[in-house]
Write a protein that holds these residues in place. Structure first.
Motif, short mmCIF file in Angstrom:
data_model
loop_
_atom_site.label_atom_id
_atom_site.label_comp_id
_atom_site.label_asym_id
_atom_site.label_seq_id
_atom_site.Cartn_x
_atom_site.Cartn_y
_atom_site.Cartn_z
N UNK A 28 0.87 -1.18 0.00
CA UNK A 28 0.00 0.00 0.00
C UNK A 28 0.90 1.22 0.00
N UNK A 29 0.85 1.98 -1.08
CA UNK A 29 1.74 3.13 -1.28
C UNK A 29 0.97 4.41 -1.03
N UNK A 30 1.51 5.27 -0.17
CA UNK A 30 0.87 6.55 0.12
C UNK A 30 1.66 7.67 -0.55
N UNK A 31 0.95 8.62 -1.18
CA UNK A 31 1.57 9.69 -1.95
C UNK A 31 1.25 11.02 -1.28
N UNK A 32 2.27 11.82 -1.09
CA UNK A 32 2.14 13.09 -0.36
C UNK A 32 1.69 14.23 -1.27
N UNK A 33 1.23 15.30 -0.63
CA UNK A 33 0.74 16.46 -1.33
C UNK A 33 1.80 17.52 -1.58
N UNK A 34 1.34 18.64 -2.11
CA UNK A 34 2.21 19.77 -2.43
C UNK A 34 3.01 20.20 -1.20
N UNK A 35 4.31 20.39 -1.40
CA UNK A 35 5.20 20.91 -0.36
C UNK A 35 5.29 20.00 0.86
N UNK A 36 4.87 18.76 0.70
CA UNK A 36 4.78 17.84 1.84
C UNK A 36 5.72 16.66 1.65
N UNK A 37 6.65 16.52 2.57
CA UNK A 37 7.54 15.37 2.54
C UNK A 37 6.80 14.12 3.04
N UNK A 38 7.46 12.99 2.91
CA UNK A 38 6.84 11.75 3.38
C UNK A 38 6.47 11.83 4.86
N UNK A 39 7.10 12.74 5.60
CA UNK A 39 6.78 12.91 7.01
C UNK A 39 5.32 13.27 7.24
N UNK A 40 4.67 13.82 6.20
CA UNK A 40 3.26 14.17 6.33
C UNK A 40 2.36 12.97 6.58
N UNK A 41 2.81 11.79 6.12
CA UNK A 41 2.11 10.55 6.48
C UNK A 41 2.73 10.07 7.80
N UNK A 42 2.06 10.40 8.88
CA UNK A 42 2.58 10.15 10.22
C UNK A 42 3.00 8.69 10.40
N UNK A 43 4.14 8.48 11.05
CA UNK A 43 4.63 7.12 11.29
C UNK A 43 3.58 6.25 11.97
N UNK A 44 2.85 6.85 12.91
CA UNK A 44 1.83 6.07 13.64
C UNK A 44 0.66 5.71 12.73
N UNK A 45 0.30 6.59 11.83
CA UNK A 45 -0.74 6.29 10.84
C UNK A 45 -0.29 5.13 9.96
N UNK A 46 0.96 5.19 9.48
CA UNK A 46 1.50 4.11 8.65
C UNK A 46 1.60 2.81 9.42
N UNK A 47 2.03 2.89 10.68
CA UNK A 47 2.10 1.68 11.51
C UNK A 47 0.72 1.04 11.67
N UNK A 48 -0.29 1.86 11.87
CA UNK A 48 -1.64 1.31 12.07
C UNK A 48 -2.16 0.64 10.79
N UNK A 49 -1.85 1.22 9.64
CA UNK A 49 -2.20 0.55 8.38
C UNK A 49 -1.43 -0.77 8.25
#
Length: 301
Positions: A28-49
């Motif tokens: 499952x690949x998450x893609x970030x928005x404008x001016x947003x590094x991968x950090x915008x997808x919170x580690x805890x959000x990714x862990x829960x997925x």
């Protein structure tokens, strides 16, 4: 927790990425928005997925964070491009960014993945589904739009994007707080500590206002994706905040209307961010959508 950051060659670029969860699980690949590094997808959000049975991959798009910055592209006149005025061509488009994403899947040895994109990331995800449908097991488009002409930002939200760039980590934190107080979710408290922390980390990790301008130019010059989405057979979920001032809810409605069979979830009180109190609902929606594809006849190799 996340594995170490990896870097892979994608054409002439190098993309930085990070993975969460078991590599044997569906990707499952998450893609970030404008001016947003991968950090915008919170580690805890990714862990829960990941805990729900997926290998989650987040990455820095071109011109952001630890991925390649295309300095030779200069600083495009975004206001001229947005206004339809004569201006030098943008260095690249969202098609190129979708091709980057497909190239990342190639580099990781993945035939396909569930794709989740937020804001500009949703635009890239839509373009990926149009251009490389066999790479997309399912599409989840969050707080996005098929065209910059649909769901246009309210004036105060648009103005927030053009605040002066920060000059150090502390001014980066202050700027991010100012922006998210305008575009964030009115129905949920803003996690100011998290917003400030990510802004400081992002500044130290790769501060490049010109790169952000080049990303914005890509949005400005990219054509309406509605015709392509109307031909899509990719199982699609659209999530949008009812109170989003940056990409107003019409963007989500138009996306769902364009894709045959798409399911639309409009979230009351949600703006242009992912408040932690909404994570359970958002994760449930993403997981249910992806699992339905994994167990159903639409499953892809």
């Amino acid at each position: 927790m996340a594995d170490r950051i990896g870097r892979v060659a994608v054409g002439e670029l190098e993309l930085a990425y990070e993975t969460f969860g078991d590599a044997d699980n569906p990707p499952l690949l998450v893609i970030s928005g404008l001016a947003t590094q991968m950090l915008g997808w919170d580690e805890r959000f990714c862990d829960q997925l990941a805990d729900r049975g997926f290998q989650v991959i987040r990455f820095d798009n071109r011109d952001i964070g630890l991925s390649t910055h295309l300095h030779e592209g200069g600083v495009p006149n975004v206001m001229a491009l947005l206004g339809g005025q004569d201006a030098p061509a943008a260095p690249y488009t969202l098609v190129d960014m979708a091709d980057d994403t497909a190239g990342l899947l190639d580099a990781l040895g993945l035939e396909s993945a569930h794709i989740v994109g937020a804001s500009m990331g949703g635009m890239i995800a839509q373009q990926l589904a149009i251009r490389h449908p066999h790479r997309v097991r399912s599409l989840t488009s969050i707080m996005s739009t098929p065209s910059r002409q649909v769901g246009q930002a309210r004036p105060e939200a648009q103005a927030a994007l053009f605040l002066p760039p920060p000059t150090d980590p502390d001014t980066a934190a202050e700027r991010a707080l100012t922006v998210y107080r305008v575009i964030g979710s009115p129905g949920y408290p803003l996690d100011e500590h998290r917003v400030a922390d990510i802004a400081r980390r992002a500044f130290n990790r790769g501060h490049d206002p010109a790169g952000v301008a080049r990303q914005y130019a890509a949005i400005a010059v990219s054509p309406d994706r509605t015709p392509g989405l109307r031909e899509s057979t990719v199982p699609t979920l659209v999530i949008h905040g009812e109170d989003d001032p940056l990409v107003q809810v019409d963007g989500g409605l138009a996306t769902a209307d364009a894709v045959p069979g798409a399911r639309l979830v409009v979230v009351a009180g949600m703006g242009h961010n992912l408040p932690r109190k909404l994570w359970p609902q958002l994760i449930d929606e993403i997981v249910a959508h992806a699992r339905a594809v994994e167990v159903g006849p639409a499953t892809r190799a």
